[in-house]
Write an enzyme that holds these catalytic residues in place. Structure first.
Site: not given
Ligand code: SAM
Length: 403
Positions: A240, A361
């Site tokens: 974040q 987001c």
């Molecule tokens: C917006 S970030 C949020 C991470 C965490 N909740 C945080 O607040 O630090 C989105 C997360 O989704 C993961 N991600 C992206 N595509 C994905 C998928 N198809 N399946 C599982 N995870 C995924 C990314 O690696 C990332 O860690």
């Protein structure tokens, strides 16, 4: 040509009839200037909005890092809430909005800067407004001072490792061990460059230096604290943007899940929500990147007093958790990337999970997924907008859905 600004678009530019896009203006303002290809690049403000303020940063006019510094904080907060309200309305939805929480100036703990070699040395900064020039930002009001302090080191690294014409992407992250730097787009990592970079990382006191994904120096763990746990994310991993923004998101998620005892944290990253929530509940963290789950698990094992946390590496776009797998949880936290989580929303819609805390987001994909969930009988209880990208058009939010 004289124009009246009707509204702001998603990137924060003003939009007048035409449409004509105009930077650094506000709704209701009358502006005058040359229009070329649907854009008035240098507007003269004929009648200013009462919401107009003097931009606090000396770099604002040239730098493309901020887009809304000419507007009052109240205007920006209302505008961001309205972006979410409008996206929901387009899906036939409405909700109670809680007051927007905005991160302080000088609190960004993570940013990607650009670095280029010049005849005299190096230039490090953000890209200019609607141009590919680089603007140096020694007085930047966004970045945490620890990231400003490291600028001279970034210049040295650019001189050492940027190719003559190429541009480095320098991702700086503030951590408990010092600044964590991940560089991409540089020269090949030959032995002499490796040694010089390693030495520089040492003298500059960097926690870690990574070059196009290859570790160059690993002096101290680049640790982040998530509740009672300390986690060292993989280089360049999602985090974040500000510490107080993250605290606001965690606070809202905690409030949303209430007294839940078994929680699934979907798109968990390195444990931003999973680890603080493990103070009161058992957590199953699901995420696509196994390296992020490995550090989440290690952080949980080192921490004291947390409930059980299990992890699962899984592509939630292709293989969302199914209603049968979801039924053991009394709350789900979901925080997908900008694309949203359409497939997972469909499975949640068919589940009996009593509470969903959705973090997003991207208001447009959030609203699309909200419609799927509410059409299946969930109620959108409230929305909390968190502005951790101060002065940018970026919007983040937490929402609570209940069955
Ligand atoms: C917006 S970030 C949020 C991470 C965490 N909740 C945080 O607040 O630090 C989105 C997360 O989704 C993961 N991600 C992206 N595509 C994905 C998928 N198809 N399946 C599982 N995870 C995924 C990314 O690696 C990332 O860690």
């Amino acid at each position: 040509m004289k124009l009246t600004i009707e509204r702001l678009g998603h990137l924060g530019d003003g939009i007048a009839e035409g449409p004509v896009f105009v930077p650094m203006v506000l709704p209701g303002e009358v502006v005058e200037g040359e229009v070329e290809a649907g854009r008035m690049a240098s507007p003269k403000i004929v009648s200013p909005s009462p919401e107009r303020v003097k931009p606090a940063c000396a770099h604002y006019r040239a730098c493309g890092g901020c887009a809304l510094m000419h507007a009052s904080d109240d205007f920006v907060a209302d505008w961001k809430a309205d972006v979410v309200r409008t996206a929901l309305a387009a899906q036939g939805l409405e909700a109670e909005f809680r007051p927007v929480i905005t991160s302080a100036a000088r609190s960004r703990r993570r940013a990607t800067l650009a670095g280029r070699r010049t005849k005299k040395g190096a230039l490090v900064g953000f890209h200019g407004r609607a141009s590919d020039t680089l603007v140096e930002i020694p007085g930047c009001l966004l970045l945490h001072p620890d990231l400003i302090d490291v600028m001279p080191v970034l210049s040295e690294i650019t001189m050492l490792g940027a190719s003559r014409k190429g541009e480095l992407a320098l991702t700086v992250t503030r951590s408990d061990g010092g600044v964590d730097l991940a560089v991409s787009g540089g020269k090949p990592l030959e032995q002499s460059l490796f040694s010089e970079l390693a030495q520089l990382a040492d003298t500059a006191g960097l926690a870690r230096l990574t070059w196009d994904g290859e570790p160059v120096a690993n002096r101290r763990p680049p640790a982040q604290r998530f509740g009672a746990a300390s986690v060292a994310p993989p280089a360049g991993a999602f985090l974040q943007a500000t510490e107080d923004g993250e605290a606001a998101l965690v606070w809202a998620v905690r409030d949303a899940v209430g007294g839940a005892r078994r929680i699934a944290d979907l798109f968990s990253g390195c444990g931003t929500f999973a680890l603080p929530l493990a103070e009161t509940a058992e957590i199953h963290a699901v995420e696509g990147e196994a390296t992020m789950l490995a550090v989440l698990d290690a952080g949980w094992r080192r921490a004291e007093g947390l409930h059980r946390v299990t992890t699962e590496a899984r592509d939630l776009f292709r293989r969302p958790l199914l209603p049968d797998e979801l039924k053991r949880f009394d709350a789900v936290v979901i925080d997908p990337p900008r694309a949203g989580a359409e497939a997972q929303a469909r499975e949640l819609a068919g589940s009996g999970v009593p509470v969903i805390a959705a973090v997003s987001c991207n208001p447009v994909t959030f609203a699309r997924d909200s419609r799927i969930i509410t059409a299946a009988g969930y109620r959108l209880d409230w929305v909390q907008v968190v502005d951790q990208f101060r002065w940018s058009p970026h919007v983040e939010l937490v929402a609570r859905f209940v069955r």
